[in-house]
Design a protein around this motif. Sequence first.
Motif, short mmCIF file in Angstrom:
data_model
loop_
_atom_site.label_atom_id
_atom_site.label_comp_id
_atom_site.label_asym_id
_atom_site.label_seq_id
_atom_site.Cartn_x
_atom_site.Cartn_y
_atom_site.Cartn_z
N SER A 9 0.82 -1.21 0.00
CA SER A 9 0.00 0.00 0.00
C SER A 9 0.86 1.26 0.00
O SER A 9 0.50 2.27 -0.61
CB SER A 9 -0.95 0.00 1.20
OG SER A 9 -1.84 -1.10 1.13
N TYR A 10 1.99 1.20 0.66
CA TYR A 10 2.95 2.31 0.66
C TYR A 10 3.43 2.59 -0.76
O TYR A 10 3.44 3.75 -1.22
CB TYR A 10 4.13 1.94 1.57
CG TYR A 10 5.31 2.88 1.51
CD1 TYR A 10 5.31 4.10 2.19
CD2 TYR A 10 6.45 2.54 0.78
CE1 TYR A 10 6.41 4.94 2.14
CE2 TYR A 10 7.54 3.37 0.72
CZ TYR A 10 7.52 4.57 1.40
OH TYR A 10 8.60 5.41 1.34
N ILE A 11 3.81 1.55 -1.49
CA ILE A 11 4.26 1.70 -2.87
C ILE A 11 3.11 2.17 -3.76
O ILE A 11 3.29 3.01 -4.65
CB ILE A 11 4.85 0.37 -3.40
CG1 ILE A 11 6.11 -0.01 -2.61
CG2 ILE A 11 5.15 0.44 -4.88
CD1 ILE A 11 7.25 0.98 -2.71
N PHE A 60 -5.24 2.79 2.42
CA PHE A 60 -5.01 3.02 3.84
C PHE A 60 -3.91 2.09 4.35
O PHE A 60 -3.85 0.92 3.98
CB PHE A 60 -6.31 2.77 4.60
CG PHE A 60 -6.35 3.36 5.98
CD1 PHE A 60 -6.53 4.72 6.15
CD2 PHE A 60 -6.21 2.56 7.08
CE1 PHE A 60 -6.58 5.27 7.42
CE2 PHE A 60 -6.25 3.09 8.36
CZ PHE A 60 -6.43 4.45 8.54
N ILE A 61 -3.03 2.61 5.20
CA ILE A 61 -1.88 1.85 5.70
C ILE A 61 -2.02 1.63 7.21
O ILE A 61 -2.35 2.56 7.95
CB ILE A 61 -0.56 2.59 5.40
CG1 ILE A 61 -0.36 2.69 3.88
CG2 ILE A 61 0.63 1.90 6.05
CD1 ILE A 61 0.79 3.57 3.47
N ILE A 94 -8.11 -2.79 -3.96
CA ILE A 94 -8.22 -1.33 -4.00
C ILE A 94 -7.92 -0.88 -5.43
O ILE A 94 -6.84 -1.16 -5.94
CB ILE A 94 -7.22 -0.65 -3.04
CG1 ILE A 94 -7.27 -1.29 -1.64
CG2 ILE A 94 -7.48 0.85 -2.98
CD1 ILE A 94 -8.59 -1.19 -0.94
N TYR A 95 -8.87 -0.20 -6.08
CA TYR A 95 -8.72 0.18 -7.49
C TYR A 95 -8.55 1.69 -7.64
O TYR A 95 -9.17 2.47 -6.92
CB TYR A 95 -9.99 -0.16 -8.28
CG TYR A 95 -10.51 -1.55 -8.15
CD1 TYR A 95 -10.13 -2.54 -9.03
CD2 TYR A 95 -11.43 -1.86 -7.16
CE1 TYR A 95 -10.64 -3.82 -8.93
CE2 TYR A 95 -11.95 -3.14 -7.04
CZ TYR A 95 -11.55 -4.12 -7.93
OH TYR A 95 -12.05 -5.37 -7.83
N ASN A 96 -7.72 2.09 -8.59
CA ASN A 96 -7.68 3.50 -9.01
C ASN A 96 -7.26 3.59 -10.48
O ASN A 96 -6.42 2.81 -10.94
CB ASN A 96 -6.69 4.30 -8.16
CG ASN A 96 -7.32 4.81 -6.87
OD1 ASN A 96 -8.04 5.81 -6.88
ND2 ASN A 96 -7.11 4.09 -5.79
N ILE A 97 -7.87 4.53 -11.18
CA ILE A 97 -7.46 4.83 -12.55
C ILE A 97 -6.18 5.65 -12.47
O ILE A 97 -6.04 6.55 -11.65
CB ILE A 97 -8.56 5.59 -13.30
CG1 ILE A 97 -9.79 4.68 -13.46
CG2 ILE A 97 -8.06 6.05 -14.67
CD1 ILE A 97 -11.00 5.39 -14.04
N PHE A 98 -5.25 5.33 -13.35
CA PHE A 98 -3.91 5.89 -13.26
C PHE A 98 -3.41 6.21 -14.67
O PHE A 98 -3.31 5.33 -15.52
CB PHE A 98 -3.00 4.85 -12.57
CG PHE A 98 -1.56 5.22 -12.49
CD1 PHE A 98 -1.15 6.46 -12.04
CD2 PHE A 98 -0.59 4.29 -12.85
CE1 PHE A 98 0.19 6.78 -11.96
CE2 PHE A 98 0.76 4.59 -12.76
CZ PHE A 98 1.14 5.85 -12.30
#
Length: 276
Positions: free
Chosen positions: A18-20, A31-32, A43-47
Amino acid sequence: MKFKNIISIIGLTNVGKSYIYNKILGKLKSFIHPKNNFTIDLIYNIFYINNIKNLIIDTPGFINNKSTIYSIYLIKKLYNIIEYSNIIIYVTKNYRDINDNIFLTKIKYNFFKKKKILIILNKENKKINNIYLKYFNINEIIIINKSKNIRKTILKKLILLLNTNKEYNYYFYKYNNYYIRYLVRNLIFTEFYKEIPYSIFIYNIKIINYNIIIYLAVEKDSQKRIILGYNLNRINKIKNNILKNISNKYKISNIILKIKILKWKNNKYFLNKYYL
C-alpha cells in the motif's frame, strides 16, 4: 471499463504494498496500518501515465496459511486478479526469502511467464537476495531506500512495461459502491485504532432512495459491542463521519449500519457469495 494496462501490486502481507501504491499514485489512496492483513480486498484506481489510461490495483497480502477457509479464498482472489493483469509489481523485503520462495514458486510458472514484471525490494539498502535473481532478471528489480525519489524511480521503470497500442485490449469490471465500501472500512479502522475488530468485513452495500445500508460481518459478539459503543455513541460517530465524507459524491441523508455476527472466515457459502 477499458484500460490499456491493468497493473497489480502483489506480495506477502505487511511488506509495504500500500505504501508503494500510494507513492506511484502520488497521493493517499490505500489506507496503511502496521498490523498484518489490514487490506482484505482489492483497492482500485485509474492511473494515467503519458496520457495512457491504466487501472492500478492494490491487493491483500498473501498468507502462507491454511488455518481458515478465507486464506484459501484469498489465494484464489489473488490468482484471479493476476490473471486479469498484464503488468505485475511484486513488492517484498530482502529478508523474507523463505515465504517469498513459497509464494513465487506457486505463481511464477503459471502467471509470471505471461506477464510483464517489476520487483520492488522495499526499504532495503542491502544487495539483492539470490532468490530474486533465480526468478527474475536484474533489470526487473528496484531496491527502494530513503535516498531515492521513489515515485520517479518506479515510474521510469514502469513506463517501459506499458502497453501503448492504440486499441484498448484490457477490460475489468469495477463493482458498484466500491468507493463507499473502502471508505467505510477506513473510517471504522481509524476510529478503533487500539481496539480494532480485525475480523470486520463489509460484505454488501445498498443505496435505496436517500439511504445507504451498509452490511458488516464480525466474528464475535464482543466485536459488535465495540462498534456499537456505549449508548450507540461509537456507531453514531461512524455514521456521521461516513455521511460527511460521501456527501460530495452521493445525495444521501441517512446511513444504516447492519452488523451480522458470523464466523465468516470459515464459511464457504458466505465467501463464495461476497468475497470472490
